[in-house]
Design a protein around this motif. Structure first.
Motif, PDB file in Angstrom:
ATOM      1  N   ASP A   8       0.806   5.264   1.803  1.00 60.37           N
ATOM      2  CA  ASP A   8       0.195   5.865   2.984  1.00 60.37           C
ATOM      3  C   ASP A   8      -0.581   7.139   2.673  1.00 60.37           C
ATOM      4  OD1 ASP A   8       1.168   3.918   4.684  1.00 60.37           O
ATOM      5  OD2 ASP A   8       3.015   5.024   5.112  1.00 60.37           O
ATOM      6  N   HIS A  32       4.587  -0.229   0.006  1.00 57.74           N
ATOM      7  CA  HIS A  32       5.315  -0.932   1.066  1.00 57.74           C
ATOM      8  C   HIS A  32       4.372  -1.848   1.829  1.00 57.74           C
ATOM      9  CE1 HIS A  32       3.822   2.792   3.000  1.00 57.74           C
ATOM     10  NE2 HIS A  32       3.723   2.052   4.092  1.00 57.74           N
ATOM     11  N   HIS A  43       0.838  -1.195   0.000  1.00 57.88           N
ATOM     12  CA  HIS A  43       0.000   0.000   0.000  1.00 57.88           C
ATOM     13  C   HIS A  43       0.876   1.248   0.000  1.00 57.88           C
ATOM     14  CE1 HIS A  43       1.093  -0.546   4.208  1.00 57.88           C
ATOM     15  NE2 HIS A  43       0.914   0.764   4.359  1.00 57.88           N
TER      16      HIS A  43
HETATM   17 FE   LIG Z   1       2.098   2.114   5.602  1.00 57.66          FE
END
Ligand SMILES: [Fe+2]
Length: 277
Positions: free
Chosen positions: A185, A247, A183
């Motif tokens: 952030d 990540h 994903h």
């Molecule tokens: Fe994250």
């Protein structure tokens, strides 16, 4: 020394940031590769003034994630503002929805499919922890690795600080991070610093191109993975420039089933605060 595998090559080396040359190299890597792994202790002992021990003690008493009770996730979250032109950091006051103890709001918008559009609140860091020397040194060290446009540098920078612990006490169980997939952030920069790791199998970090957001790393061809590594020693760290990479951190399991497994990390993210008129 732990092993880091990057593009199929073992590089087992992780720079600490004690010299200016290494700092520039780290800055270059973050800008060009979208991520950097490093030792976060600036070449000094992690416990020379008790500030590391204060962090460890705070992690030992973290409350359960109110959105994930009973599933082995414990956390606190606080927010601060950096004024880049003054090199000044100020912690934000807790939000009004505080019930039993001060809370901080956290909204990932569309970036966490497990909590789409949900504005969560988490217990805030205690005031004495916000003053912790090591925590503040890490924030500034991370901030100094970020890069911004000249326009951004005239705006305040939002700093999000998560204390996050995954803990397994039931034999054969596991604790997972959210989201449990590759994903991004949403904040331009996120840094992760290991505070403690006890009796753990797993907690593997994976970095991949952003096109794989939403997939589990096992769904990718190994050659598609940019880096796969574990944070093992206190203050081993990594940072990502969010637009360039996705990540992931894997589930935590017990090595010895008769003892709890714990993995504690500090997550520090940075985003420019835009004016909405
Ligand atoms: Fe994250």
């Amino acid at each position: 020394m732990h092993k880091m595998v990057r593009n199929g090559i073992d590089t087992a080396q992780r720079s600490n940031l004690e010299s200016l040359d290494i700092k520039s190299l780290a800055h270059y890597s973050l800008r060009n590769d979208g991520f950097i792994a490093f030792n976060g202790h600036d070449g000094k002992s992690v416990s020379d003034d008790g500030s590391f021990e204060q962090l460890v003690d705070a992690f030992a008493h973290l409350p359960p994630d109110p959105y994930n009770k009973g599933l082995g996730r414990f956390r606190r979250y606080s927010r601060a503002v950096i004024l880049p032109w003054m090199r000044h950091l100020s912690w934000m006051p807790p939000c009004e929805r505080s019930i039993e103890e001060p809370q901080s709001e956290y909204d990932q918008g569309s970036h966490n499919p497990e909590y789409l559009g949900v504005r969560r609140t988490f217990p805030a860091l205690a005031a004495e922890l916000c003053a912790n020397r090591l925590l503040n040194a890490l924030i500034w060290q991370d901030y100094d690795l970020t890069f911004w446009s000249a326009r951004d540098l005239r705006l305040p920078v939002h700093v999000g600080v998560h204390m996050m612990k995954l803990m397994v006490t039931e034999p054969g169980s596991r604790a997972i991070s959210s989201p449990n997939m590759l994903h991004q952030d949403g904040e331009p920069f996120t840094f992760v610093h290991l505070i403690g790791r006890k009796n753990v199998i797993g907690g593997v970090n994976v970095i991949a191109p952003p096109m794989y957001t939403g997939l589990h790393p096992e769904e990718l061809h190994p050659q598609a993975i940019t880096a796969r590594f574990e944070l093992v020693q206190p203050l081993e760290s990594y940072g990502v420039h969010d637009p360039q990479v996705s990540h992931y951190v894997g589930a935590v399991h017990q090595l010895d089933l008769s003892r709890p497994a714990e993995r504690s990390v500090l997550l520090i993210d940075f985003a420019v605060m835009a004016v909405v008129l």
